[in-house]
Design a protein around this motif. Structure first.
Motif, PDB file in Angstrom:
ATOM      1  N   UNK A 166       0.883  -1.325   0.043  1.00 21.77           N
ATOM      2  CA  UNK A 166      -0.022  -0.063  -0.036  1.00 21.77           C
ATOM      3  C   UNK A 166       1.020   1.301  -0.058  1.00 21.77           C
ATOM      4  N   UNK A 167       0.543   2.028  -0.836  1.00 23.60           N
ATOM      5  CA  UNK A 167       1.487   3.298  -0.987  1.00 23.60           C
ATOM      6  C   UNK A 167       0.554   4.678  -0.603  1.00 23.60           C
ATOM      7  N   UNK A 168       1.031   5.543   0.199  1.00 26.27           N
ATOM      8  CA  UNK A 168       0.338   6.626   0.588  1.00 26.27           C
ATOM      9  C   UNK A 168       1.360   7.928   0.481  1.00 26.27           C
ATOM     10  N   UNK A 169       0.944   8.978  -0.107  1.00 24.68           N
ATOM     11  CA  UNK A 169       1.816  10.126  -0.240  1.00 24.68           C
ATOM     12  C   UNK A 169       1.088  11.271   0.546  1.00 24.68           C
ATOM     13  N   UNK A 170       1.646  12.199   1.112  1.00 20.83           N
ATOM     14  CA  UNK A 170       0.925  13.040   2.287  1.00 20.83           C
ATOM     15  C   UNK A 170       2.125  14.103   2.410  1.00 20.83           C
ATOM     16  N   UNK A 171       1.389  15.463   2.377  1.00 16.90           N
ATOM     17  CA  UNK A 171       1.967  16.538   2.582  1.00 16.90           C
ATOM     18  C   UNK A 171       2.887  16.811   4.050  1.00 16.90           C
ATOM     19  N   UNK A 172       2.209  15.825   4.917  1.00 12.25           N
ATOM     20  CA  UNK A 172       2.911  16.356   6.429  1.00 12.25           C
ATOM     21  C   UNK A 172       2.275  15.039   6.984  1.00 12.25           C
ATOM     22  N   UNK A 173       2.564  15.083   8.375  1.00 13.97           N
ATOM     23  CA  UNK A 173       2.039  13.969   9.242  1.00 13.97           C
ATOM     24  C   UNK A 173       2.964  13.666  10.435  1.00 13.97           C
TER      25      UNK A 173
ATOM     26  N   UNK B   7       7.533  10.866  -9.502  1.00 13.96           N
ATOM     27  CA  UNK B   7       7.738  11.638 -10.707  1.00 13.96           C
ATOM     28  C   UNK B   7       6.386  12.549 -10.812  1.00 13.96           C
ATOM     29  N   UNK B   8       5.348  12.031 -10.444  1.00 12.60           N
ATOM     30  CA  UNK B   8       4.197  12.870 -10.222  1.00 12.60           C
ATOM     31  C   UNK B   8       4.259  13.896  -9.297  1.00 12.60           C
ATOM     32  N   UNK B   9       4.779  13.827  -8.279  1.00 12.47           N
ATOM     33  CA  UNK B   9       5.050  14.914  -7.325  1.00 12.47           C
ATOM     34  C   UNK B   9       5.995  15.700  -7.790  1.00 12.47           C
ATOM     35  N   UNK B  10       6.994  15.284  -8.534  1.00 11.22           N
ATOM     36  CA  UNK B  10       7.734  16.532  -9.185  1.00 11.22           C
ATOM     37  C   UNK B  10       7.085  17.401 -10.121  1.00 11.22           C
ATOM     38  N   UNK B  11       6.236  16.778 -11.066  1.00  6.39           N
ATOM     39  CA  UNK B  11       5.622  17.435 -12.049  1.00  6.39           C
ATOM     40  C   UNK B  11       4.231  17.952 -11.749  1.00  6.39           C
ATOM     41  N   UNK B  12       3.624  17.144 -11.069  1.00  6.84           N
ATOM     42  CA  UNK B  12       2.084  17.767 -10.777  1.00  6.84           C
ATOM     43  C   UNK B  12       1.697  18.161  -9.664  1.00  6.84           C
ATOM     44  N   UNK B  13       2.726  18.034  -8.617  1.00  4.19           N
ATOM     45  CA  UNK B  13       2.325  18.217  -7.373  1.00  4.19           C
ATOM     46  C   UNK B  13       1.893  17.416  -6.363  1.00  4.19           C
ATOM     47  N   UNK B  14       1.877  17.795  -5.032  1.00  5.61           N
ATOM     48  CA  UNK B  14       1.543  16.608  -4.238  1.00  5.61           C
ATOM     49  C   UNK B  14       0.000  16.529  -4.053  1.00  5.61           C
ATOM     50  N   UNK B  15      -0.785  17.343  -4.394  1.00  9.19           N
ATOM     51  CA  UNK B  15      -2.350  17.388  -4.290  1.00  9.19           C
ATOM     52  C   UNK B  15      -2.785  16.480  -5.335  1.00  9.19           C
TER      53      UNK B  15
ATOM     54  N   UNK C  32      -3.077   8.659  -6.877  1.00  9.72           N
ATOM     55  CA  UNK C  32      -2.318   7.514  -6.545  1.00  9.72           C
ATOM     56  C   UNK C  32      -2.854   6.938  -5.095  1.00  9.72           C
ATOM     57  N   UNK C  33      -3.150   7.722  -4.149  1.00 19.34           N
ATOM     58  CA  UNK C  33      -3.720   7.190  -2.862  1.00 19.34           C
ATOM     59  C   UNK C  33      -4.486   6.302  -2.943  1.00 19.34           C
TER      60      UNK C  33
END
Length: 186
Positions: A99-106, A170-178, A184-185
């Motif tokens: 399971x993969x999760x990207x978050x801006x903080x935590x 790569x999505x984080x770098x091109x499209x941003x975290x949101x 993807x989450x």
């Protein structure tokens, strides 16, 4: 636009395919796929790559997991990368395997690597990509579990998860975290 991507792990062949080294594995997979190389520098193995007009710096800290923040802080300063453009890839016991999760903080959630990063950045507001390794271990055996190699069954599934994690980077770098969270989450 500059980005710093830190894959967490421990150096040394005895840790190469352990659950704790999944951050290194994600970066190694990206490097193989996109043909960039890591070189040993101060506090980390470092690689640089340009992607869609973005300058991306990748680091695999050589400080061992519990002092990962030292390398991240150093390279954020060295390359002048903001906190919001710095992504940490880390193993996560609280998520099922794969399971993969990207978050801006935590919070650090008891993870010593994240705890050190939080101390040295003086904030918990930094992006992280959490890679689920599951928590199938007896009480009190957490250290043994994270420092143990993936099972054969897990290894057979691992490339799919590593590729997905690489796509998220790569999505984080091109499209941003949101947008990456939305796409993807799981």
């Amino acid at each position: 636009m500059k980005y710093l991507i830190a894959g967490l792990g421990n150096i040394g062949p005895e840790y190469a395919f352990t659950r704790h080294n999944v951050g290194f594995m994600v970066l190694d997979r990206l490097a193989a796929e996109h043909d960039f190389k890591f070189s040993f520098e101060k506090l980390a193995y470092v690689a640089e790559w340009k992607h869609k007009g973005r300058q991306i710096y990748f680091i695999k800290p050589t400080t061992y997991m519990n002092l990962s923040g030292k390398a991240i802080r150093y390279y954020m300063d060295q390359y002048k990368v903001s906190t919001e453009n710095t992504l940490t890839i880390v193993d996560e016991l609280q998520l099922p395997y794969g399971t993969l999760r990207i978050k801006p903080k935590g919070s650090h959630g008891g993870h010593n690597g994240l705890k050190n990063i939080e101390e040295l950045l003086a904030t918990s507001d930094y992006p992280r990509l959490r890679f689920g390794i599951g928590n199938n271990f007896p009480r009190g055996r957490q250290v043994d579990y994270v420092l143990k190699a993936f099972s054969n069954e897990e290894m057979s599934e691992l490339p799919v998860f590593l590729d997905r994690a690489g796509d998220m980077v790569l999505s984080f770098c091109t499209l941003g975290i949101q947008q990456t969270m939305n796409n993807y989450n799981q």
